[in-house]
Design a protein around this motif. Structure first.
Motif, PDB file in Angstrom:
ATOM      1  N   SER A 207      23.754 -21.060 -39.436  1.00  0.00           N
ATOM      2  CA  SER A 207      22.512 -20.958 -39.582  1.00  0.00           C
ATOM      3  C   SER A 207      21.784 -22.264 -39.947  1.00  0.00           C
ATOM      4  CB  SER A 207      22.250 -20.309 -40.926  1.00  0.00           C
ATOM      5  OG  SER A 207      20.896 -19.961 -41.214  1.00  0.00           O
ATOM      6  N   ARG A 210      21.117 -23.590 -36.390  1.00  0.00           N
ATOM      7  CA  ARG A 210      19.881 -23.024 -35.954  1.00  0.00           C
ATOM      8  C   ARG A 210      18.644 -23.401 -36.407  1.00  0.00           C
ATOM      9  NH1 ARG A 210      20.146 -17.961 -33.411  1.00  0.00           N
ATOM     10  NH2 ARG A 210      17.933 -18.448 -33.331  1.00  0.00           N
ATOM     11  N   SER A 211      18.571 -23.846 -37.668  1.00  0.00           N
ATOM     12  CA  SER A 211      17.474 -24.322 -38.574  1.00  0.00           C
ATOM     13  C   SER A 211      16.847 -25.756 -38.118  1.00  0.00           C
ATOM     14  CB  SER A 211      17.655 -24.237 -40.036  1.00  0.00           C
ATOM     15  OG  SER A 211      18.519 -25.215 -40.217  1.00  0.00           O
ATOM     16  N   SER A 213      17.635 -26.660 -34.993  1.00  0.00           N
ATOM     17  CA  SER A 213      17.352 -26.565 -33.585  1.00  0.00           C
ATOM     18  C   SER A 213      15.936 -26.110 -33.442  1.00  0.00           C
ATOM     19  CB  SER A 213      18.070 -25.591 -32.831  1.00  0.00           C
ATOM     20  OG  SER A 213      19.421 -25.899 -32.727  1.00  0.00           O
ATOM     21  N   ARG A 214      15.442 -25.138 -34.339  1.00  0.00           N
ATOM     22  CA  ARG A 214      14.024 -24.649 -34.566  1.00  0.00           C
ATOM     23  C   ARG A 214      13.165 -25.701 -34.968  1.00  0.00           C
ATOM     24  NH1 ARG A 214      16.387 -20.227 -37.274  1.00  0.00           N
ATOM     25  NH2 ARG A 214      16.053 -21.139 -39.321  1.00  0.00           N
ATOM     26  N   GLU A 215      13.481 -26.602 -36.000  1.00  0.00           N
ATOM     27  CA  GLU A 215      12.850 -27.769 -36.383  1.00  0.00           C
ATOM     28  C   GLU A 215      12.272 -28.706 -35.032  1.00  0.00           C
ATOM     29  OE1 GLU A 215      14.085 -29.656 -39.687  1.00  0.00           O
ATOM     30  OE2 GLU A 215      13.260 -28.175 -41.117  1.00  0.00           O
ATOM     31  N   LYS A 217      12.522 -28.076 -31.972  1.00  0.00           N
ATOM     32  CA  LYS A 217      11.349 -27.528 -30.686  1.00  0.00           C
ATOM     33  C   LYS A 217      10.102 -27.727 -31.405  1.00  0.00           C
ATOM     34  CE  LYS A 217      14.756 -24.169 -28.897  1.00  0.00           C
ATOM     35  NZ  LYS A 217      15.255 -22.682 -29.053  1.00  0.00           N
ATOM     36  N   GLU A 218       9.862 -27.153 -32.693  1.00  0.00           N
ATOM     37  CA  GLU A 218       8.748 -27.564 -33.573  1.00  0.00           C
ATOM     38  C   GLU A 218       8.148 -28.909 -33.366  1.00  0.00           C
ATOM     39  OE1 GLU A 218       9.097 -25.844 -37.414  1.00  0.00           O
ATOM     40  OE2 GLU A 218       9.383 -23.889 -36.778  1.00  0.00           O
TER      41      GLU A 218
END
Length: 232
Positions: A207, A210-211, A213-215, A217-218
């Motif tokens: 997790s 993944r967090s 990776s999301r940041e 992309k943002e």
């Protein structure tokens, strides 16, 4: 070092921590499934050495992993998260010391002082050791730290809503699992009751990855949006 470079370094450290957490959780599960019986004839076997050297590695990288997981949600998890993190860190530190003794000192004691080693094995098996009153108390303390740290850190992570709430819930519930089942599942089979905690740690590490990776992309999306506005 500019701000972007600092953020890159921080992101890399978090990714290292996420990998450490996942590896530590995997090792925790593996150790429970392959741990030999706590008897004298086991101590000088290759399996005994493997399990306890893996235990040392599990504790060391577990400390790194939990530090990253806590740092990622430190503000949101509050004092409860800090207490849970410190408690788990102390658990890993004490457990690493016990793993060191069992890996490097116990094999010598089997030959030089078998009764002494039997006393140590009795403590690990949940019985009273003949010679080690203080050591027995310390070993019991690791169990308390494990229960308290896993519960508090799991609850704090669940409330923080930064990482997977399912993983946080599994950590809290998995830590408490041995309590109602301890009278039904006896040593050494009680080791399998710890498997959910290892899985929760793997999940939390994933997790965390993944967090990040999301940041990333943002951040890329924000830069693209800003570029479009500038180009107009």
């Amino acid at each position: 070092m500019n701000k972007e470079s600092k953020m890159t370094v921080v992101s890399r450290l978090f990714r290292i921590a996420s990998i450490a957490a996942m590896l530590s959780g995997i090792l925790f599960v593996v150790i429970q499934t392959i741990h030999p019986l706590d008897i004298l004839s086991s101590v000088n076997t290759d399996r005994w050495a493997l399990v306890h050297f893996l235990g040392i590695a599990m504790c060391f990288i577990g400390l790194l992993g939990m530090t990253g997981i806590y740092a990622r949600q430190a503000a949101e998890s509050g004092w409860l998260g800090l207490i849970g993190y410190l408690t788990l860190s102390l658990f890993y530190s004490l457990t690493m010391a016990f793993q060191f003794v069992e890996a490097l000192i116990s094999p010598t004691l089997v030959t030089e002082s078998p009764k002494l080693e039997e006393s140590i094995l009795a403590i690990a098996g949940g019985s009273s050791g003949e010679y080690f009153g203080t050591l027995e108390i310390t070993y019991m303390l690791t169990g308390i730290l494990y229960l308290l740290g896993g519960l508090l850190f799991g609850i704090a992570s669940f409330r923080a809503r930064i990482l997977s709430r399912g993983a946080a819930g599994l950590l809290a519930l998995g830590t408490l699992l041995p309590l109602p089942l301890s009278s039904l599942v006896h040593h050494p089979y009680d080791r399998f009751l710890a498997v959910p905690v290892g899985l929760a740690q793997v999940w939390l590490g994933y997790s965390l990855w993944r967090s990040l990776s999301r940041e990333s992309k943002e951040d890329v999306s924000d830069l693209q949006s800003a570029g479009k506005k500038v180009l107009g």
